[in-house]
Design a protein around this motif. Structure first.
Motif, PDB file in Angstrom:
ATOM      1  N   ASN A   1       0.820  -1.217   0.000  1.00 62.05           N
ATOM      2  CA  ASN A   1       0.000   0.000   0.000  1.00 62.05           C
ATOM      3  C   ASN A   1       0.854   1.269   0.000  1.00 62.05           C
ATOM      4  N   ASP A   2       2.077   1.175   0.630  1.00 64.67           N
ATOM      5  CA  ASP A   2       2.978   2.333   0.559  1.00 64.67           C
ATOM      6  C   ASP A   2       3.416   2.577  -0.876  1.00 64.67           C
ATOM      7  N   LEU A   3       3.693   1.446  -1.550  1.00 61.28           N
ATOM      8  CA  LEU A   3       4.103   1.531  -2.940  1.00 61.28           C
ATOM      9  C   LEU A   3       2.957   2.097  -3.781  1.00 61.28           C
ATOM     10  N   GLY A   4       1.758   1.623  -3.470  1.00 64.51           N
ATOM     11  CA  GLY A   4       0.566   2.099  -4.181  1.00 64.51           C
ATOM     12  C   GLY A   4       0.404   3.609  -4.026  1.00 64.51           C
ATOM     13  N   LEU A   5       0.693   4.073  -2.811  1.00 62.89           N
ATOM     14  CA  LEU A   5       0.581   5.504  -2.527  1.00 62.89           C
ATOM     15  C   LEU A   5       1.544   6.303  -3.408  1.00 62.89           C
ATOM     16  N   ILE A   6       2.781   5.800  -3.487  1.00 59.73           N
ATOM     17  CA  ILE A   6       3.781   6.473  -4.320  1.00 59.73           C
ATOM     18  C   ILE A   6       3.308   6.491  -5.771  1.00 59.73           C
TER      19      ILE A   6
END
Lengths: 343, 340, 257
Positions: B35-40
């Motif tokens: 989800n952090d990657l998704g945010l980026i």
């Protein structure tokens, strides 16, 4: 070294190669809340935020200085084996649970370091540190290299970290404690050359010693002794048994981390004519709590220990144990014995 | 395994490598989930580049993790492809890329650079690269003095030069200040990727890509080379030329890898073996498969090195702990290993 | 056409070949006889351009072999080594394909036509079913056939064989030599070193006998293969009755099998 502009261009080429072209326009720039400027101990210009609240130490000495400056509560990451150091766990048990980011010997894990979101990382002084410091600064984290190798540098480190960590007052007190030791040992440091005793220092092995310019040599000299090995050369040296016989030292001290067994050493036939062996004055540098013969804020106390061991008649009026306890009280807020130290 | 063609096996290795790269992007001591990657990614798609730049997750991912992963893959590929090429040049399945002294030579350069140069690490890399290639040049020259055509002399000269370089490393370690310089030298030589950044990547990339491509171009001649130099010559192979090209480009590749990552042991020996076991001896398949599996294996091991503990574990400890027993297993079973 | 004029060669200070004059014409089958250590192998390696002679000239189709590259030589001369296993195993088809190398430019890979030709050659030698087998796992006779296939792949006009039957049984020995005989009838030159005079007698057009680096006899089979020449070459007593010597030898050889 690639300069910043060049770096940007090469970055783009790399991204193309990786087919990550969506990131192409994104060449991140590091943003620092510029506040205070310092020069660290290997000459790097650094910028430190106004408030430093999250500190990572990457080797033991660094942690010792932070604790001596009463900034232990700022620590969020420490070097490996911190949980095995009696001083650290006795003084601040929660240090044992902090993430361990690496060591002087093996370098640090950048990701572990970043995972604790530090404002300041205090690095060891070897060559790799420059590179590591640059990588940390790329992440927007201030990296400070300290180099407390000599007694003078221990003072400098105390002062520098005092300012960086906004603990100037505490630093002044610690520096005063160092000065007090110096004034206590003044009486033997000032002895005429002819009356000074020869003191041999053995490192991890009996024939491993230190020459001129070394902290241990300075300790011997400040205590009023002479390090005969200092005549040979500077830095760490390996001497021969014949050197030791020729010097015929009156006192021998071995490092806290001396590998051999003192009991066995005193039995060695070849040394039996050496004065220190005859009089059985061979001591291990204290202490189990933390080694005084390694560079740290506590190193100065070794000077007092050595002076009163060497010239006990000169120090009859001195309450050695009280001085040690007071010294620790000043540095760490607890006396040597309260911290678990043993005389 | 014989049911699948070699080409399919190479494609599978490639897919495995890419999968592992993606997984490696998501693991590490700095926690970073999907989800952090998704945010980026969503910030990027929305064009909010400012947010991405200021996101610490992004800077860990982009400045620490990605360059490291790519360098590990390059070094793994470089070591195993040069190990694979050397096996045919020396007609011996037991040779590794450091047989002519390149690792010891580059190690000497690392020690010299750490002690006697200052400023950027770039000079350490440069000195290590120069001494690594110089060590092999010395080996080659010595063997030419003895008996130019005989590869055995080259191996023996390699032993001479390696011991010489190792003795000089010991001397430098002895002279180094044990508190400051010695730990740095020891730590560097044990190998590791903790200093991997984009600078290192861009220094390494062209060297490895060019060398890799040149050795790959020679895959057909390398096949014939393994029949022996006389037989290869009778089939029209310019054996001296092939030998020299392979040695030169293996050397610059391994010297650069050693400069960037220290002495990474075992990969150049074990991976070519496993590859031969999987795709057979034909270099058409063997060389690309070695490169892919080399990158894959070293990446797997480096993931361990950076995540087993909070600190870094020197990579050569892991490669040796995994590589040596595995090699022993191959020696004992030896079936289908492609050599007799 | 391959010829040597006054060829001499020595290892260190030991003279191995002395003033050899040799000539092989198109379509000839020539056997070289001689005891172990007589210099046959050195002679072969000089003629293949692998060793440089001290004195004398070797001409390959009129060109000095010294001035030719390995590739140019290998386009004209194919060498069939004694069969043995490889250090690294390859498929039979890959082994045959290696024969096309002299015709490829540097770093070029064999194309589809080369693959087709390799299969055709295997089919002609009746071993097409081996093409995907691993070279190390087929029989010795099959391996020798594969090496011949590779030599044919080379499209060269001259074939060198150094004791091709040393690891082969009776049947395979004759199979290989018959194939070579067939090649020579297709205008290829075959030059082979042989241990067994009987085989030389049976298959060759011409025989050359070498002793301690010198040619002691050369010419058509009937003229050269006398009991006298052979007993000189091998330093053994041989039945003077040359009419039956070949037969008796052959019988004893059959009995040994």
């Amino acid at each position: 070294m690639l300069n910043r502009k060049k770096k940007k261009r090469t970055l783009k080429i790399g991204l193309l190669i990786l087919s990550l072209s969506i990131f192409l326009l994104l060449v991140p720039t590091v943003k620092i809340d510029a506040a205070r400027n310092f020069t660290d101990m290997i000459g790097r210009e650094i910028t430190v935020p106004e408030e430093v609240n999250r500190v990572v130490t990457t080797y033991k000495s660094a942690t010792q200085f932070v604790l001596a400056l009463n900034a232990g509560d700022k620590l969020v990451g420490v070097s490996i084996k911190t949980d095995k150091q009696p001083l650290f766990v006795n003084l601040q048990p929660e240090l044992a649970d902090l993430p361990q980011v690496g060591s002087k010997r093996n370098g640090i894990n950048l990701e572990t370091t970043m995972s604790v979101d530090p404002d300041l990382v205090i690095l060891y002084p070897h060559r790799d540190a420059v590179e590591t410091a640059e990588k940390l600064e790329e992440q927007g984290v201030t990296a400070l290299v300290i180099n407390p190798e000599s007694l003078e540098q221990i003072r400098e480190t105390t002062e520098l970290l005092g300012e960086v960590l906004n603990k100037e007052e505490k630093a002044a007190k610690v520096l005063a404690a160092y000065d007090k030791i110096d004034s206590l040992t003044e009486r033997t440091a000032a002895l005429p050359e002819a009356e000074k005793k020869k003191i041999y220092f053995a490192n991890s092995e009996f024939t491993d010693s230190v020459g001129a310019g070394m902290m241990q040599t300075a300790l011997i000299e400040n205590a009023g002794g002479i390090n005969p090995a200092a005549k040979l050369k500077s830095g760490f040296i390996t001497v021969s048994a014949e050197n030791i016989l020729e010097w015929n030292p009156e006192l021998i001290i071995v490092s806290q981390f001396f590998n051999g067994d003192l009991e066995n050493l005193t039995q060695e036939d070849k040394y039996q004519n050496v004065k220190a062996f005859k009089n059985n004055v061979i001591y291990r540098v204290p202490s189990r709590l933390e080694p005084w013969d390694f560079p740290s804020p506590s190193t100065f106390i070794a000077q007092l220990w050595l002076a009163q061991k060497t010239y006990s008649s000169e120090y009859q009026d001195l309450n050695y144990q009280k001085e040690v306890n007071d010294f620790y009280q000043t540095l760490y807020g607890k006396s040597f014995e309260e911290l678990g130290g043993e005389f | 395994m014989s049911g699948i063609t070699a080409v399919k096996k190479i494609i599978i290795s490639g897919i495995l490598l890419i999968t592992l790269i993606v997984i490696s992007m998501l693991i590490g001591n700095y926690e970073l989930g999907l989800n952090d990657l998704g945010l980026i990614l969503s910030d990027i798609f929305q064009g909010d580049l400012q947010a991405v730049e200021n996101n610490p997750d992004w800077s860990v991912l982009y400045y620490i993790r990605l360059p490291r992963i790519l360098i590990v893959v390059l070094v793994g590929a470089a070591l195993s492809i040069s190990g694979a090429a050397y096996q045919n040049i020396f007609r011996n399945p037991l040779v590794s890329p450091d047989i002519l002294g390149v690792s010891a030579g580059a190690g000497l350069g690392v020690a010299l650079g750490l002690l006697y140069s200052s400023g950027s690490m770039f000079y350490v890399y440069l000195i290590a690269f120069i001494t690594g290639t110089a060590a092999v040049a010395l080996t080659y020259w010595l063997s030419q003095l003895a008996d130019g055509k005989n590869t055995m002399f080259m191996v023996l000269a390699g032993i001479v030069v390696s011991s010489l370089a190792n003795a000089l490393i010991s001397l430098l370690k002895y002279l180094a200040d044990p508190m400051q310089n010695l730990p740095g030298i020891v730590f560097y030589l044990m190998g590791g990727f903790s200093r991997s950044g984009w600078q290192e990547f861009y220094l390494l990339l062209p060297v490895v890509i060019v060398s890799l491509a040149i050795i790959l171009f020679l895959r057909w001649q390398l096949n014939i080379f393994s029949l022996g130099e006389k037989e290869a010559a009778a089939l029209g192979v310019d054996t001296e030329k092939i030998k020299l090209i392979v040695i030169i480009f293996s050397t610059i590749m391994v010297a650069a890898a050693t400069a960037a990552a220290g002495q990474v042991s075992w990969i150049g020996l074990v991976i070519p073996h496993i590859t031969r076991f999987i795709v057979g001896s034909n270099y058409k398949y063997y060389l690309p498969a070695s490169a892919l599996l080399g990158g894959f294996s070293l990446l797997l091991m480096d993931n361990l090195a950076r995540t087993i503990s909070g600190a870094e574990i020197p990579i050569s400890i892991i490669t040796a702990l995994i590589g040596a027993p595995f090699f022993a297993y191959l020696l004992i079973t030896k079936k289908e290993s492609g050599w007799s | 056409m391959l010829q040597s004029n006054n060829l001499s060669f020595s290892y260190a200070d030991q003279k191995v070949l002395k003033n050899i004059n040799f000539r092989a014409e198109k379509g000839e089958f020539i056997s070289i006889l001689g005891a172990n250590g007589s210099g046959k192998t050195t002679f072969f390696q000089c003629m293949q351009g692998l060793l440089t002679p001290d004195a004398g000239k070797i001409l390959l189709d009129g060109e000095n072999i010294k001035k030719m590259t390995k590739k140019e030589i290998s386009q004209k001369i194919a060498v069939v080594p004694q069969e043995s296993k490889n250090i690294f195993d390859y498929q039979v088809l890959d082994m045959v394909l290696m024969g096309i190398n002299p015709w490829l430019s540097f770093a070029e890979q064999p194309g589809a036509d080369a693959y087709q030709r390799a299969e055709d050659i295997l089919a002609e030698l009746e071993i097409l079913e081996l093409k995907n087998k691993s070279f190390n796992k087929i029989s010795g006779g099959e391996r020798q056939l594969v090496l011949i296939a590779r030599a044919i792949m080379q499209k060269s006009s001259i074939f060198f064989l150094d004791e091709p039957n040393s690891h082969l049984d009776f049947k395979n020995t004759h199979l290989i030599l018959q194939i070579m005989r067939e090649l020579s009838s297709k205008h290829k030159t075959v030059i082979t070193a042989l241990h067994d005079p009987n085989l030389a007698y049976q298959y060759s057009d011409r025989v050359i006998i070498i002793k301690t680096g010198k040619i002691i006899a050369a010419g058509p089979v009937e003229e050269v293969m006398t009991a006298e020449n052979l007993s000189r070459a091998y330093e053994i007593a041989i039945n003077k009755d040359s009419a039956v010597f070949s037969l008796t030898f052959q019988k004893s050889r059959v009995l040994k099998q």
